[in-house]
Design an enzyme around this catalytic site. Structure first.
Site, PDB file in Angstrom:
ATOM      1  N   ASP A 169       2.621  -8.284  -0.006  1.00  0.00           N
ATOM      2  CA  ASP A 169       3.637  -8.441  -1.036  1.00  0.00           C
ATOM      3  C   ASP A 169       5.034  -8.503  -0.439  1.00  0.00           C
ATOM      4  O   ASP A 169       5.241  -8.285   0.744  1.00  0.00           O
ATOM      5  CB  ASP A 169       3.555  -7.283  -2.047  1.00  0.00           C
ATOM      6  CG  ASP A 169       3.305  -5.929  -1.375  1.00  0.00           C
ATOM      7  OD1 ASP A 169       3.800  -5.720  -0.256  1.00  0.00           O
ATOM      8  OD2 ASP A 169       2.608  -5.095  -1.973  1.00  0.00           O
ATOM      9  N   HIS A 229      -2.116   1.896  -7.831  1.00  0.00           N
ATOM     10  CA  HIS A 229      -1.851   0.488  -7.546  1.00  0.00           C
ATOM     11  C   HIS A 229      -2.204   0.159  -6.094  1.00  0.00           C
ATOM     12  O   HIS A 229      -2.140   1.014  -5.213  1.00  0.00           O
ATOM     13  CB  HIS A 229      -0.403   0.096  -7.874  1.00  0.00           C
ATOM     14  CG  HIS A 229       0.631   0.572  -6.906  1.00  0.00           C
ATOM     15  ND1 HIS A 229       1.628   1.454  -7.256  1.00  0.00           N
ATOM     16  CD2 HIS A 229       0.861   0.275  -5.596  1.00  0.00           C
ATOM     17  CE1 HIS A 229       2.413   1.677  -6.220  1.00  0.00           C
ATOM     18  NE2 HIS A 229       1.964   0.983  -5.187  1.00  0.00           N
ATOM     19  N   ASN A 245      -0.199   5.873  -8.944  1.00  0.00           N
ATOM     20  CA  ASN A 245      -0.836   5.402 -10.180  1.00  0.00           C
ATOM     21  C   ASN A 245      -2.048   4.519  -9.897  1.00  0.00           C
ATOM     22  O   ASN A 245      -2.572   3.876 -10.798  1.00  0.00           O
ATOM     23  CB  ASN A 245       0.168   4.657 -11.063  1.00  0.00           C
ATOM     24  CG  ASN A 245       0.782   3.446 -10.364  1.00  0.00           C
ATOM     25  OD1 ASN A 245       0.362   3.064  -9.266  1.00  0.00           O
ATOM     26  ND2 ASN A 245       1.769   2.837 -11.003  1.00  0.00           N
ATOM     27  N   GLU A 299      -0.108  -3.341 -10.525  1.00  0.00           N
ATOM     28  CA  GLU A 299       0.161  -2.131 -11.293  1.00  0.00           C
ATOM     29  C   GLU A 299      -0.889  -1.931 -12.388  1.00  0.00           C
ATOM     30  O   GLU A 299      -1.588  -2.881 -12.769  1.00  0.00           O
ATOM     31  CB  GLU A 299       1.553  -2.226 -11.926  1.00  0.00           C
ATOM     32  CG  GLU A 299       2.695  -2.374 -10.935  1.00  0.00           C
ATOM     33  CD  GLU A 299       3.101  -1.050 -10.286  1.00  0.00           C
ATOM     34  OE1 GLU A 299       2.363  -0.063 -10.448  1.00  0.00           O
ATOM     35  OE2 GLU A 299       4.151  -1.018  -9.625  1.00  0.00           O
TER      36      GLU A 299
END
Length: 248
Positions: free
Chosen positions: A67, A138, A136, A143
């Site tokens: 990313d 990810h 979380n 996400e």
């Protein structure tokens, strides 16, 4: 799935680096999928040391990163291109023209996403994909949501991810609100996935990812369907899995 439980961050980093190094030695022209963030820094440091000692070479390796922040150019000190140069690329014998990241300044981000997927496909996919994991769940910047997105895409970062990354910027307001990230389909196409996790604050995310249901609300849970996953974590990060009885 194979699990390696290590005593602490340093041991986790060495184990992770050893698995990456073994892939490079086994297949000198391999394609490595790489990750950024605090977790892989120790592993990159170990790989640099081994390369400088002459124990391995990155001369024919190709890398593709997961990313990049939207709006940050490659020379911005918080861009992931800069991160990779500082922590790995500039310290080993890899060819710069064999290192790829999404273009955070692309005028047409949707076209850039399509270009990046085509690039990974043209390379034959990744032989080994390194992943960290967010609090979380990810992976990359995929996400939590209502569906798994297969292709590289532009994502709006969640508040928790922005807050987690704020420590790298002078002000939280400077953290980009979007990123370009590989989708789960591209990640899952890797021949092997290597997940590195450290710290008690990741224990619940790890437990949910590998002991809970497969759901886009925990993006890393999709890895339960991959044929070859290696999980390397320290004692604290794997505590939730031990409580689930996955191993002792």
């Amino acid at each position: 799935m194979r699990i390696y439980q290590e005593a602490d961050y340093d041991a986790m980093s060495r184990r992770t680096a050893a698995i990456i190094a073994a892939e490079v030695i086994r297949k000198p022209d391999c394609v490595l999928g790489l990750a950024t963030g605090s977790t892989p820094v120790g592993s990159y440091r170990q790989l640099v040391a081994w390369q400088q000692e002459g124990l391995l070479s990155f001369g024919t390796v190709t890398t593709v990163n997961l990313d990049e922040y939207r709006g940050l150019g490659p020379d911005h000190e918080q861009s992931y291109r800069h991160f990779m140069r500082v922590n790995l690329f500039d310290q080993v014998d890899i060819r710069p023209d064999r290192t790829y990241l999404p273009d955070g300044l692309a005028a047409d981000p949707e076209a850039e996403c399509r270009r990046y997927d085509a690039l990974v496909e043209s390379l034959g996919g990744t032989d080994l994909q390194l992943l960290g994991m967010g609090h979380n769940g990810h992976i990359g910047f995929n996400e939590p949501g209502t569906a798994f997105i297969r292709e590289t895409h532009v994502v709006d970062l969640t508040r928790s991810t922005i807050e987690a990354n704020a420590r790298f910027f002078q002000k939280k307001e400077e953290v980009p609100r979007q990123a370009i990230t590989m989708g789960v389909g591209t990640i899952m196409s890797a021949r092997r996935v290597l997940v590195a996790v450290s710290g008690a604050d990741k224990a619940e995310a790890v437990r949910r990812a590998f002991c809970g249901p497969i759901t886009p609300e925990v993006p890393a849970s999709i890895l339960q369907l991959h044929r070859d996953v290696v999980l390397v974590g320290d004692v604290a990060a794997l505590s939730g899995m031990r409580e689930e009885g996955v191993f002792q």
